[in-house]
Design an enzyme around this catalytic site. Structure first.
Site, short mmCIF file in Angstrom:
data_model
loop_
_atom_site.label_atom_id
_atom_site.label_comp_id
_atom_site.label_asym_id
_atom_site.label_seq_id
_atom_site.Cartn_x
_atom_site.Cartn_y
_atom_site.Cartn_z
N PRO A 353 0.80 -1.24 0.00
CA PRO A 353 0.00 0.00 0.00
C PRO A 353 0.82 1.29 0.00
O PRO A 353 0.26 2.37 -0.07
CB PRO A 353 -0.81 -0.12 1.29
CG PRO A 353 0.02 -0.98 2.19
CD PRO A 353 0.78 -1.92 1.30
N GLY A 355 4.25 1.99 1.82
CA GLY A 355 5.19 2.36 2.89
C GLY A 355 6.58 2.75 2.37
O GLY A 355 7.19 3.69 2.88
N LYS A 436 12.75 -12.52 0.13
CA LYS A 436 11.94 -13.29 1.08
C LYS A 436 12.56 -14.68 1.23
O LYS A 436 12.94 -15.31 0.22
CB LYS A 436 10.50 -13.43 0.57
CG LYS A 436 9.89 -12.13 0.06
CD LYS A 436 9.65 -11.11 1.15
CE LYS A 436 9.18 -9.79 0.56
NZ LYS A 436 9.15 -8.68 1.51
#
Ligand code: SAM
Length: 488
Positions: A353, A355, A436
């Site tokens: 969103p 950041g 990740k």
């Protein structure tokens, strides 16, 4: 291992922190080392072993990566030598420590010590001198759950220098720290991804008396040479660890005052003291202390190795803290003002969103935010942000940008290939991206991904700087900073 018998004078009671006046607190006054002949030496009676067999690590070198203490003798280094990881070569200088009994069992520390640097428990409390054998002991802090990765990486780094004769690393799963003992190779903090902090471990005090923790800790410190610029009392980054912070906050001024009086902790201006070795007292729990030093040029400049960030109220997601921390950790102030300037351009892949985009916009940059998801909050209608609902792996910029930032959830190898292509294509000068790591073999996956980028850029003759770290705000992931330097 050296042991120190229990100090005869039980004195300071750290459980009573409000007593500060020495006149009203004879106990605490007694706990201070007695002066001898006008000097500030520790009373030999209170620390006999430490006085007789001091460790003599090398004075910290001010050069990066050279903080390894000198080996001073070849005495038995402790347990675990029966199975050295030395590729079958004879470990002639290392002899197993005598089997000791009894051992304290059932506590976290004793389990850890049994794995690594357990001293014989003959008297309580004892001070174990861990740095006087052929092995150098390192204390590493890491994210809880990453102890295995942390030690695997450190031993791997040592092995790349020369064959490693190591004890089995001391690992307690989810403890947030690990012990590694290796035969003298230096470890370079900047090249360790999973270690938050790199500390040369000198002493382990296994059974601190509740009523006087100060005396044995001061005795152990007395055996270390030199002066220190900073004293850090630290605890594991776990829920259990958090319960110890009230104790360390109370204990810090007591220890600090004693060390200043002895001249061991210097009182210079902060800029000067930052250049001196730091003294770390790490409490895995209230009954044990690990005493070590760090080289300010080869370690993290943050208590517990954690660069804390406060959540900006306007930022659309907590992910913003990852990028804020990355900027703080990877770039010094000069680089930050040089590389993150108003008017620069950035592409944010996997932006929603928002950041990370928010961090760049805050610095006056124009950002192309690529994500099928919606941008939120103040960014939704910000003219500095162009939101494109596209696949980040297929997106190509119309014009080269200053920055590529990327937080897409994908396989590390795939993200690494994408980043490599951006640099090879000349689409960006600098990048911060996240890899990740949900898999078990995290060190292997990381090495493969970063190795792939390095190979690609090396083949193309592109010079660059690359730093990777598991940041405090990273979960099962690491963050990487890359910056193009002058072409060869
Ligand atoms: C961890 S979130 C990013 C959070 C963001 N950095 C922030 O600070 O708010 C990962 C984002 O990557 C996006 N994403 C995953 N695969 C993508 C792809 N192939 N192309 C574009 N976006 C992708 C997801 O939609 C998701 O919004």
């Amino acid at each position: 291992m050296q042991t120190t018998p229990k100090p005869k004078r039980a004195s300071t009671d750290t459980a009573k922190p409000r007593r500060t006046d020495a006149k009203q607190t004879p106990d605490r006054a007694n706990a201070k080392p007695r002066r001898e002949g006008g000097t500030k030496a520790i009373d030999a009676k209170s620390a006999p072993s430490a006085r007789r067999a001091p460790t003599t690590p090398r004075q910290t070198d001010k050069t990066r990566g050279t903080a390894a203490p000198r080996q001073t003798d070849n005495k038995a280094p402790g347990r675990g030598n029966s199975a050295p990881r030395n590729g079958g070569k004879p470990a002639s200088k290392i002899t197993p420590a005598p089997v000791a009994a009894p051992r304290r069992v059932g506590t976290k520390m004793s389990r850890l010590l049994d794995l690594n640097v357990a001293p014989p428990v003959t008297k309580k409390p004892h001070v174990a001198t861990s740095n006087n054998g052929a092995l150098t002991h390192w204390l590493l802090y890491c994210r809880p759950g990453f102890e295995q990765d942390c030690t695997q990486e450190a031993v791997g780094q040592a092995r790349r220098q020369r064959p490693v004769l190591s004890e089995q690393p001391g690992i307690l799963p989810n403890s947030g720290y690990a012990l590694v003992a290796i035969n003298g190779q230096s470890l370079a903090y900047s090249d360790l991804i999973f270690a938050r902090q790199l500390i040369c471990l000198h002493h382990i005090i296994e059974e601190l008396p509740e009523r006087d923790r100060l005396t044995p800790i001061l005795s152990a410190i007395a055996a270390l040479p030199g002066t220190f610029g900073t004293l850090w009392l630290e605890v594991p980054d776990t829920n259990d660890g958090k319960t110890l912070t009230a104790f360390t906050r109370r204990f810090q001024p007591l220890l600090e005052a004693a060390l200043r009086e002895q001249g061991r902790l210097v009182d210079t201006d902060p800029a000067e003291s930052r250049k001196l070795p730091r003294l770390h007292i790490f409490f895995p729990d209230k009954s044990a202390a690990l005493i070590g030093t760090s080289d300010p040029y080869n370690s993290a400049d943050a208590l517990m190795g954690i660069s804390r960030q406060s959540m900006p109220a306007e930022a659309p997601s907590r992910s913003t803290l990852k990028l804020a921390e990355a900027i703080d950790v990877f770039m010094d102030k000069g680089e930050q003002s040089r590389l993150l300037r108003s008017g620069m351009t950035a592409v944010d892949l996997g932006a929603a969103p928002g950041g990370w985009t928010w961090q760049m916009v805050k610095r006056g940059m124009r950002v192309t935010a690529v994500d099928n998801g919606p941008m939120k909050g103040v960014l939704a209608k910000n003219p500095a942000v162009e939101h494109l609902m596209q696949d980040g792996f297929k997106f190509t910029p119309r014009k080269a940008v200053d920055w590529l930032i990327c937080d897409m959830v994908e396989k590390p190898a795939k993200v690494a290939e994408l980043i490599g292509n951006w640099f090879v294509s000349g689409w960006c000068k600098h990048a911060i991206f996240n890899l990740k790591l949900p898999m078990k073999q995290r060190v292997t996956a990381t090495d493969a991904a970063l190795g792939g980028i390095r190979k690609l850029l090396d083949m193309e003759g592109i010079s660059y700087k690359l730093i990777a770290k598991q940041l405090y705000h990273d979960r099962e992931e690491i963050t990487v900073f890359m910056s193009k330097t002058k072409n060869r």
